[in-house]
Design a protein around this motif. Structure first.
Motif, PDB file in Angstrom:
ATOM      1  N   THR A  58       6.190   6.698 -10.815  1.00  0.00           N
ATOM      2  CA  THR A  58       5.592   6.920  -8.976  1.00  0.00           C
ATOM      3  C   THR A  58       5.251   5.476  -8.501  1.00  0.00           C
ATOM      4  OG1 THR A  58       3.396   7.033 -10.261  1.00  0.00           O
ATOM      5  CG2 THR A  58       4.694   9.309  -9.971  1.00  0.00           C
ATOM      6  N   PRO A  59       5.206   5.598  -7.440  1.00  0.00           N
ATOM      7  CA  PRO A  59       5.014   4.370  -6.758  1.00  0.00           C
ATOM      8  C   PRO A  59       3.394   3.669  -6.908  1.00  0.00           C
ATOM      9  CG  PRO A  59       5.730   5.531  -5.102  1.00  0.00           C
ATOM     10  CD  PRO A  59       5.698   6.428  -6.204  1.00  0.00           C
ATOM     11  N   THR A  60       3.031   2.474  -7.219  1.00  0.00           N
ATOM     12  CA  THR A  60       1.784   2.015  -7.399  1.00  0.00           C
ATOM     13  C   THR A  60       1.174   1.271  -6.590  1.00  0.00           C
ATOM     14  OG1 THR A  60       2.574   0.215  -9.172  1.00  0.00           O
ATOM     15  CG2 THR A  60       2.287   2.401 -10.185  1.00  0.00           C
ATOM     16  N   MET A  75       0.889  -1.286  -0.098  1.00  0.00           N
ATOM     17  CA  MET A  75      -0.109  -0.106  -0.037  1.00  0.00           C
ATOM     18  C   MET A  75       0.902   1.239   0.144  1.00  0.00           C
ATOM     19  SD  MET A  75      -1.293   0.117   3.860  1.00  0.00           S
ATOM     20  CE  MET A  75      -0.054   0.328   5.284  1.00  0.00           C
ATOM     21  N   THR A  76       0.370   2.310  -0.328  1.00  0.00           N
ATOM     22  CA  THR A  76       1.106   3.249  -0.436  1.00  0.00           C
ATOM     23  C   THR A  76       1.294   4.214   1.033  1.00  0.00           C
ATOM     24  OG1 THR A  76       0.099   3.990  -2.606  1.00  0.00           O
ATOM     25  CG2 THR A  76       1.122   5.869  -1.468  1.00  0.00           C
ATOM     26  N   GLY A  77       2.621   4.571   1.393  1.00  0.00           N
ATOM     27  CA  GLY A  77       2.703   5.073   2.736  1.00  0.00           C
ATOM     28  C   GLY A  77       2.435   6.428   2.739  1.00  0.00           C
ATOM     29  N   GLY A  78       2.170   6.860   4.023  1.00  0.00           N
ATOM     30  CA  GLY A  78       1.745   8.396   4.381  1.00  0.00           C
ATOM     31  C   GLY A  78       2.996   9.098   3.790  1.00  0.00           C
ATOM     32  N   THR A  79       4.041   9.136   3.851  1.00  0.00           N
ATOM     33  CA  THR A  79       5.274   9.518   3.445  1.00  0.00           C
ATOM     34  C   THR A  79       5.804   9.534   1.831  1.00  0.00           C
ATOM     35  OG1 THR A  79       7.019   8.127   4.165  1.00  0.00           O
ATOM     36  CG2 THR A  79       6.272   9.802   5.580  1.00  0.00           C
ATOM     37  N   GLY A  80       5.106   8.815   1.051  1.00  0.00           N
ATOM     38  CA  GLY A  80       5.402   8.811  -0.176  1.00  0.00           C
ATOM     39  C   GLY A  80       6.086   7.397  -0.325  1.00  0.00           C
ATOM     40  N   GLY A  81       6.267   6.714   0.414  1.00  0.00           N
ATOM     41  CA  GLY A  81       6.748   5.218   0.450  1.00  0.00           C
ATOM     42  C   GLY A  81       5.967   4.149  -0.116  1.00  0.00           C
ATOM     43  N   VAL A  82       6.178   2.989  -0.223  1.00  0.00           N
ATOM     44  CA  VAL A  82       5.333   1.842  -0.740  1.00  0.00           C
ATOM     45  C   VAL A  82       5.906   0.567   0.126  1.00  0.00           C
ATOM     46  CG1 VAL A  82       6.736   1.354  -2.727  1.00  0.00           C
ATOM     47  CG2 VAL A  82       4.526   0.513  -2.644  1.00  0.00           C
ATOM     48  N   THR A  83       4.903  -0.214   0.555  1.00  0.00           N
ATOM     49  CA  THR A  83       5.072  -1.281   1.181  1.00  0.00           C
ATOM     50  C   THR A  83       5.294  -2.653   0.178  1.00  0.00           C
ATOM     51  OG1 THR A  83       4.053  -0.618   3.086  1.00  0.00           O
ATOM     52  CG2 THR A  83       4.603  -2.871   2.812  1.00  0.00           C
ATOM     53  N   ASP A  84       6.567  -3.251   0.133  1.00  0.00           N
ATOM     54  CA  ASP A  84       6.588  -4.314  -0.558  1.00  0.00           C
ATOM     55  C   ASP A  84       5.689  -5.594  -0.015  1.00  0.00           C
ATOM     56  OD1 ASP A  84       8.008  -5.833   1.308  1.00  0.00           O
ATOM     57  OD2 ASP A  84      10.085  -5.440   0.260  1.00  0.00           O
ATOM     58  N   GLY A  85       6.082  -6.778  -0.669  1.00  0.00           N
ATOM     59  CA  GLY A  85       5.257  -8.025  -0.460  1.00  0.00           C
ATOM     60  C   GLY A  85       5.578  -8.589   0.793  1.00  0.00           C
ATOM     61  N   THR A  89      -0.789  -3.309 -12.142  1.00  0.00           N
ATOM     62  CA  THR A  89      -0.495  -2.110 -12.724  1.00  0.00           C
ATOM     63  C   THR A  89      -0.082  -2.326 -14.317  1.00  0.00           C
ATOM     64  OG1 THR A  89       0.427  -1.079 -10.635  1.00  0.00           O
ATOM     65  CG2 THR A  89       1.173  -0.274 -12.856  1.00  0.00           C
ATOM     66  N   ALA A  90      -0.512  -1.571 -15.134  1.00  0.00           N
ATOM     67  CA  ALA A  90      -0.038  -1.653 -16.550  1.00  0.00           C
ATOM     68  C   ALA A  90       0.625  -0.374 -16.774  1.00  0.00           C
ATOM     69  CB  ALA A  90      -1.182  -1.673 -17.326  1.00  0.00           C
ATOM     70  N   ILE A  91       1.850  -0.636 -17.585  1.00  0.00           N
ATOM     71  CA  ILE A  91       2.718   0.508 -17.907  1.00  0.00           C
ATOM     72  C   ILE A  91       2.867   0.305 -19.581  1.00  0.00           C
ATOM     73  CG2 ILE A  91       3.860   0.683 -15.788  1.00  0.00           C
ATOM     74  CD1 ILE A  91       6.277  -0.848 -16.996  1.00  0.00           C
ATOM     75  N   ALA A  92       3.072   1.356 -20.165  1.00  0.00           N
ATOM     76  CA  ALA A  92       3.626   1.460 -21.595  1.00  0.00           C
ATOM     77  C   ALA A  92       4.368   2.581 -21.779  1.00  0.00           C
ATOM     78  CB  ALA A  92       2.223   1.224 -22.384  1.00  0.00           C
ATOM     79  N   TYR A  93       5.204   2.306 -22.819  1.00  0.00           N
ATOM     80  CA  TYR A  93       6.054   3.275 -23.250  1.00  0.00           C
ATOM     81  C   TYR A  93       5.635   3.778 -24.693  1.00  0.00           C
ATOM     82  CZ  TYR A  93       9.928   6.301 -24.745  1.00  0.00           C
ATOM     83  OH  TYR A  93      10.869   7.226 -25.108  1.00  0.00           O
ATOM     84  N   ASP A  94       5.282   4.872 -24.941  1.00  0.00           N
ATOM     85  CA  ASP A  94       4.797   5.230 -26.337  1.00  0.00           C
ATOM     86  C   ASP A  94       5.791   6.191 -26.997  1.00  0.00           C
ATOM     87  OD1 ASP A  94       3.713   6.626 -28.540  1.00  0.00           O
ATOM     88  OD2 ASP A  94       1.961   7.613 -27.402  1.00  0.00           O
ATOM     89  N   GLY A 133      -4.983   0.875  -8.278  1.00  0.00           N
ATOM     90  CA  GLY A 133      -5.013   1.889  -6.988  1.00  0.00           C
ATOM     91  C   GLY A 133      -5.548   3.262  -7.499  1.00  0.00           C
ATOM     92  N   ASP A 134      -5.740   3.424  -8.826  1.00  0.00           N
ATOM     93  CA  ASP A 134      -6.333   4.760  -9.081  1.00  0.00           C
ATOM     94  C   ASP A 134      -7.575   5.088  -8.775  1.00  0.00           C
ATOM     95  OD1 ASP A 134      -3.837   4.923 -10.384  1.00  0.00           O
ATOM     96  OD2 ASP A 134      -4.390   4.316 -12.386  1.00  0.00           O
ATOM     97  N   ASP A 135      -8.335   3.937  -8.466  1.00  0.00           N
ATOM     98  CA  ASP A 135      -9.723   4.160  -8.053  1.00  0.00           C
ATOM     99  C   ASP A 135     -10.617   4.268  -9.206  1.00  0.00           C
ATOM    100  OD1 ASP A 135      -9.338   3.904  -5.354  1.00  0.00           O
ATOM    101  OD2 ASP A 135      -9.019   6.181  -4.936  1.00  0.00           O
ATOM    102  N   THR A 136     -10.222   3.680 -10.401  1.00  0.00           N
ATOM    103  CA  THR A 136     -10.957   3.784 -11.651  1.00  0.00           C
ATOM    104  C   THR A 136     -11.503   2.461 -12.061  1.00  0.00           C
ATOM    105  OG1 THR A 136      -9.445   5.468 -12.257  1.00  0.00           O
ATOM    106  CG2 THR A 136     -10.966   4.624 -14.099  1.00  0.00           C
ATOM    107  N   SER A 137     -12.634   2.339 -12.513  1.00  0.00           N
ATOM    108  CA  SER A 137     -13.133   0.962 -12.819  1.00  0.00           C
ATOM    109  C   SER A 137     -12.331   0.436 -14.029  1.00  0.00           C
ATOM    110  CB  SER A 137     -14.592   1.088 -12.913  1.00  0.00           C
ATOM    111  OG  SER A 137     -14.973   1.932 -14.137  1.00  0.00           O
ATOM    112  N   GLY A 138     -12.573  -1.016 -14.064  1.00  0.00           N
ATOM    113  CA  GLY A 138     -11.817  -1.497 -15.170  1.00  0.00           C
ATOM    114  C   GLY A 138     -10.390  -2.113 -15.063  1.00  0.00           C
ATOM    115  N   HIS A 139     -10.156  -3.184 -16.038  1.00  0.00           N
ATOM    116  CA  HIS A 139      -8.721  -3.589 -15.689  1.00  0.00           C
ATOM    117  C   HIS A 139      -7.558  -2.616 -16.230  1.00  0.00           C
ATOM    118  CE1 HIS A 139      -5.173  -6.317 -16.400  1.00  0.00           C
ATOM    119  NE2 HIS A 139      -5.883  -7.391 -15.887  1.00  0.00           N
ATOM    120  N   PRO A 140      -6.709  -2.553 -15.515  1.00  0.00           N
ATOM    121  CA  PRO A 140      -5.527  -1.393 -15.896  1.00  0.00           C
ATOM    122  C   PRO A 140      -5.081  -1.738 -17.277  1.00  0.00           C
ATOM    123  CG  PRO A 140      -5.208  -2.252 -13.654  1.00  0.00           C
ATOM    124  CD  PRO A 140      -6.258  -3.193 -14.205  1.00  0.00           C
TER     125      PRO A 140
END
Length: 389
Positions: free
Chosen positions: A63-65, A1-11, A69-74, A86-93
């Motif tokens: 940025t941390p996610t 999950m995203t940490g309060g100071t901008g960090g991310v927690t791993d598995g 997550t889906a990433i692409a380089y255009d 984690g974007d709170d948007t419906s649909g598969h990333p």
């Protein structure tokens, strides 16, 4: 999950530092490698889908996610795109990312790692794209940026702190009834020195140095003596200490030392000299230029055997990259160990059945003709006191 100071927690539940400069540095480097591959193969974009635990996803994200997550380089816009659960948007990333690429009127082939999830591939194909596999991102990760090298060195310093803590305990240990024991003014801290007790002390030192043990600390990992954690360690017997902590930026170190309390010399000293000399040989080899993993592993073994060890004497060598994973590319036999790579050299020679001398260090390879650098490497001596100097 995203940490309060901008960090991310791993598995593993450990907080990984949100280092924006490092993320941008490696993202820009990856863009250069990926762009060249896209141009060479006349492809439109590069894409990958996975969780935030996937090193490839973390490597390419600016940025941390959170979550899938889906990433692409255009390549047409020279831009990284990210869509996360984690974007709170419906649909598969992957579906949302495919829509973005299609809305940009992109057509043709998207290159992906071979392991991209099947459902993600279907979403990309459903948007009208052809898919083809590439190892471009893995090749990019094999060469470390300056920031990545510094992050690995931070983890390696923590590894050294852990091993030095073990050396300190062993140097102060006494022998009671043929077994190593810890003496302390606090009676609760006195008693037999077991592998479990030594491992706990090592992990505490690693945490104190700002890193996470990551469950990778082991005492005599290749021996039945190590699995019996309640059996006290003994003087005169080699004690193998292996650590591979993860630093705050998510990068791993890797260090192995063999220590002996009250060594009587003999074959263990001979094996030790051979093993330590092999590291010098490999460093010289990599100073001269790029070599394959197979070639360096063979050189390490040949150097050990040059001290008079026969084919029947068990000698093991392993060379691999280290970074967002404890073992990563270059790792296959044909992979090149080129300038910019950071590799872990691990060499073990058998003293007798069930007993080995094993050493591992991390080496950063510089340009041709420049000597590679050992990263935060304590003494390779068998004497615990030597590591404290």
């Amino acid at each position: 999950m995203t940490g309060g100071t901008g960090g991310v927690t791993d598995g593993d539940g450990d907080r990984v530092d949100d280092n924006a400069a490092l993320r941008l540095e490696r993202r820009d480097y990856a863009a250069g490698v990926v762009s060249a591959v896209l141009a060479e193969r006349d492809a439109t974009a590069f894409g990958h889908v996975g969780t935030e635990r996937d090193p490839g996803i973390r490597y390419g994200c600016p940025t941390p996610t959170t979550g899938l997550t889906a990433i692409a380089y255009d390549s047409t816009e020279s831009e990284w795109l990210v869509r996360s659960a984690g974007d709170d948007t419906s649909g598969h990333p992957a579906q949302r990312l495919a829509s973005v690429l299609a809305d940009r009127n992109l057509k043709g082939t998207i290159l992906t790692p071979p392991r991209v999830p099947h459902d993600a591939a279907l979403y990309l194909e459903g948007a009208g794209f052809d898919l083809a596999s590439t190892d471009a991102l893995e090749r990019a990760r094999a060469t470390k940026t300056d920031g990545e090298r510094a992050a690995i060195e931070d983890a390696q310093r923590a590894a050294s702190a852990g091993v030095r803590r073990a050396a300190s305990i062993l140097a102060d240990a006494t022998v009671v009834d043929g077994q190593l024991a810890v003496n302390s003014e606090d009676e609760t801290e006195s008693g037999p020195l077991t592998p479990a007790r030594l491992r706990i002390a090592i992990d505490e030192a690693i945490v104190g140095a700002g890193a996470f043990p990551a469950g990778n600390t082991a005492i005599n990992p290749d021996s039945s003596r190590g699995s019996d954690t309640d059996a006290p360690l003994r003087p005169g017997e080699p004690i193998v200490i292996a650590v591979a902590p993860r630093g705050p930026a998510g990068y791993y170190g890797g260090l192995v030392r063999t220590l002996v309390v009250d060594s009587d010399g003999g074959r263990e000293r001979r094996v030790h000299v051979a093993v330590t000399q092999s590291f010098r040989s490999a460093r010289s080899m990599l100073t001269a230029g790029t070599e394959s993993v197979t070639a360096v592993e063979a050189d390490l073994e040949a150097e050990v055997r040059s001290f008079g060890f026969a084919e029947g004497d068990a000698i093991e060598t392993e060379v691999s990259g280290v970074g967002l994973e404890p073992h990563e590319r270059p790792i296959d036999g044909g992979d090149d160990i080129a300038p910019g790579t950071v590799v872990r050299l691990d060499v073990a020679g058998q003293v007798e059945t069930g007993t080995r001398i094993r050493i591992a260090d991390v080496l950063a390879v510089n340009g041709e003709g420049e000597r590679p650098d050992w990263l935060a490497a304590p003494s390779q001596s068998l004497e615990p006191t030597a590591l404290l100097e």
